[in-house]
Design an enzyme around this catalytic site. Sequence first.
Site, short mmCIF file in Angstrom:
data_model
loop_
_atom_site.label_atom_id
_atom_site.label_comp_id
_atom_site.label_asym_id
_atom_site.label_seq_id
_atom_site.Cartn_x
_atom_site.Cartn_y
_atom_site.Cartn_z
N SER A 166 -4.49 1.65 -3.31
CA SER A 166 -4.89 3.05 -2.38
C SER A 166 -5.49 4.40 -3.14
O SER A 166 -4.51 4.76 -4.11
CB SER A 166 -4.12 3.01 -1.17
OG SER A 166 -3.81 3.71 -0.07
N TYR B 228 4.91 3.33 0.85
CA TYR B 228 4.25 3.02 0.16
C TYR B 228 2.71 3.62 -0.40
O TYR B 228 2.78 3.14 -1.58
CB TYR B 228 2.76 2.76 1.74
CG TYR B 228 2.02 2.62 1.69
CD1 TYR B 228 1.11 1.01 1.65
CD2 TYR B 228 0.67 3.09 1.45
CE1 TYR B 228 0.02 0.69 1.36
CE2 TYR B 228 -0.63 2.29 1.37
CZ TYR B 228 -1.04 1.00 1.23
OH TYR B 228 -2.27 0.74 1.26
N LYS C 217 2.25 2.35 -4.22
CA LYS C 217 0.95 2.19 -5.21
C LYS C 217 0.36 3.07 -6.29
O LYS C 217 -0.80 2.86 -7.20
CB LYS C 217 -0.37 2.51 -3.43
CG LYS C 217 -0.27 1.55 -2.56
CD LYS C 217 -0.70 0.18 -2.80
CE LYS C 217 -0.80 -0.88 -1.97
NZ LYS C 217 -1.40 -2.49 -2.55
#
Length: 265
Positions: free
Chosen positions: A156, A169, A173
Amino acid sequence: MSELPQPPAVNDLLNLRGRTVLVTGASGGIGASIATRLAEAGATVVAHARNKPERLDDVLAACRERGVQAYAVTGDLATAEGVHHVAEEAVRLAGDIHGVVNNAGLQPLSAVTDTSVTEFDDVFAVNVRAVFLLTQILGNRAAAQGHPLSIVNISSIEGEVPAPHHSHYAASKAAVIMHTRAAALELGAAGVRVNAVLPGLIHRPGIEDGWPEGVQRWHNRAPLGRLGAGEDVADACLFLLSDAARWITAATLRVDGGVTANQPF
């Protein structure tokens, strides 16, 4: 000095006929777009969902409509046992695996001051450990069997630019990006390529109603002036899996409409 290979004909660059690709998290959204696009390029597709194989029915039907074989596998990627099961089932159903798209992931919202250890571990188990294990399992198998393997990890842009309430998160990533580079370094001699795709904001039904201010900010800042579509990510995966990317490994490809080109101040 090794002799340089002859490049494929232009018309064959994106041709995946004769190759089998495992796509995790394929039951909806980006994963469904990836599976369907790879089928359109001629790949046999093994589509994964965490549970409820019927959730894959539409994806499998769309793949088969494009004249290829398609299989469903289920398994919980949050556990090592589940990851091994998915890899073994994919091989049992379809034989040699020539491509993997590690797309499955968790994206919960939680402030860094409120995130529990369990929440943090859950995100890393699916977003990072499952990527590592599938790379290890299928990379070792490809090396032993002597066939090439291309792995595409869906990271991401948050692996480079964090957002509020996404600390776990974003960190996961970022780990995927570095794991991609490290795995590419170690596995290249065995004919395994490993690359990462970094999507930006991808359209999903209802996003304009549920997050209008965020969508508007994105439109204002992205040079190409729109949200991404699942097919935008799928085409990046197709490129990296194909012979068009035959000398590309350890790369990170941003698919974000240029939003990360903006100055941060």
